[in-house]
Write an enzyme that holds these catalytic residues in place. Structure first.
Site, PDB file in Angstrom:
ATOM      1  N   ASP A  13       0.826  -1.205   0.000  1.00 60.32           N
ATOM      2  CA  ASP A  13       0.000   0.000   0.000  1.00 60.32           C
ATOM      3  C   ASP A  13       0.861   1.255   0.000  1.00 60.32           C
ATOM      4  O   ASP A  13       1.498   1.577   1.004  1.00 60.32           O
ATOM      5  CB  ASP A  13      -0.896  -0.031   1.245  1.00 60.32           C
ATOM      6  N   ASP A 203      -2.109   5.862  -5.107  1.00 57.14           N
ATOM      7  CA  ASP A 203      -2.347   5.005  -3.945  1.00 57.14           C
ATOM      8  C   ASP A 203      -2.727   3.585  -4.368  1.00 57.14           C
ATOM      9  O   ASP A 203      -3.868   3.317  -4.737  1.00 57.14           O
ATOM     10  CB  ASP A 203      -3.465   5.629  -3.098  1.00 57.14           C
TER      11      ASP A 203
END
Length: 323
Positions: A13, A203
């Protein structure tokens, strides 16, 4: 993780910075055992746990609590000894829902670490263990296999054309680099004038795309029949005739160059009981803070390079750009 190594799984992430690992006493908020391979503490001779508490909550309201621990961590043959992480004994809000990875490895910047510990990738870079201080993502479309994270490298077989790089821009976060965010000229629909300056957070931990409220209104004003969804489960999203969504070429502009969202990803599918009306894939973040989040929906179309040494993000056309 551990000595000898115990295999586990993690979501990689770029929007967060902590390594989160469930341990053998981990339970979810319903009292069930946490999903996925957990770390058995007694089976690792190098596991050490502290008295410092750990807690993290993500934008989707899932999260975890536990304590700061340290152990040897290896990903793709790259090892950091004494890597500190959140050793999790409670997960909540669906963090361990079926199908998820067991834990999460944040690839963001130290200032954004809830644990206040140095992230795994930052440690690799500082310890000189990478061929280059960068990592890159290739994401498949409609396929559970084939996606790739390349640590310290770019895989030239996964993109075509030249790589375009853009400098990191921490101005949107008060001068502190928290995320992999770069300046954008805005969003265009069918080559319209860009909506205006944005900070774009790239992201990998977010599935879709979110933009400020005023930008969402500007985008959907250019798509015939688009309107905010009245379905509570689709709060923040717009619906429109499916053919109008298919005809919309939505792009984000960086440095005067357009990077489009593939139509296959922009159309999230038809609404219940109406096959002619579809959900569009750019959501309203609910704020007018100038921050947009470009998740997997954008990254599937663009091989993405996160260059720590060069303080920049790069894009090139992914090889499987069509559905």
């Amino acid at each position: 993780v551990g000595t000898p190594p115990q295999n586990t799984t993690a979501d990689f992430d770029t929007g967060s910075s902590d390594l989160v690992v469930p341990i053998d006493i981990c339970q979810d908020d319903a009292g069930a055992a946490c999903g996925g391979p957990v770390l058995t503490r007694a089976d690792s001779s190098t596991f050490k746990i502290s008295n410092s508490p750990f807690q993290i909550q993500y934008a989707d309201q899932s999260g975890a609590t536990g304590a700061i621990a340290e152990d040897t961590v290896t990903v793709a043959g790259l090892t950091v000894e004494n890597q500190r992480f959140g050793a999790v004994n409670v997960e909540f809000g669906g963090f361990s829902r079926p199908g998820n990875n067991a834990g999460l490895l944040g690839l963001g910047f130290p200032a954004n670490a809830a644990s206040k510990q140095t992230p795994f990738f930052q440690n690799l870079a500082e310890q000189g263990k990478l061929a280059s201080n960068l990592f890159s993502f290739f994401m498949t479309r409609n396929d559970l296999s084939g996606s790739e994270l390349c640590l310290g490298c770019m895989d030239s077989t996964k993109f075509t054309g030249d790589m375009s790089f853009f400098p990191l821009d921490p101005t949107a976060t008060n001068g502190t680099q928290l995320f992999w965010n770069i300046a954008s000229d805005g969003v265009t629909v069918n080559n319209s004038t860009p909506t205006g300056s944005l900070a774009a957070i790239i992201d990998s931990g977010t599935s879709l795309i979110f933009v400020p409220t005023d930008v969402a209104k500007a985008v959907y004003s250019q798509i015939p029949g688009a309107q905010p969804s009245t379905d509570p489960q689709l709060q923040g999203f717009y619906t429109a005739p499916c053919d109008a969504i298919a005809a919309a070429n939505v792009s984000f502009v960086f440095g005067g160059k357009s990077f489009n969202v593939d139509p296959a990803d922009f159309n999230l599918g038809s609404v219940q009981n109406d096959p002619t009306t579809c959900v569009a894939g750019v959501g309203d973040s609910g704020a007018n803070d100038g921050l947009s989040i470009l998740g997997d929906e954008f990254m599937k179309n663009w091989y993405s390079v996160f260059d720590l040494g060069g303080e920049r993000v790069g894009f090139a056309q992914a090889v499987q750009a069509s559905a």
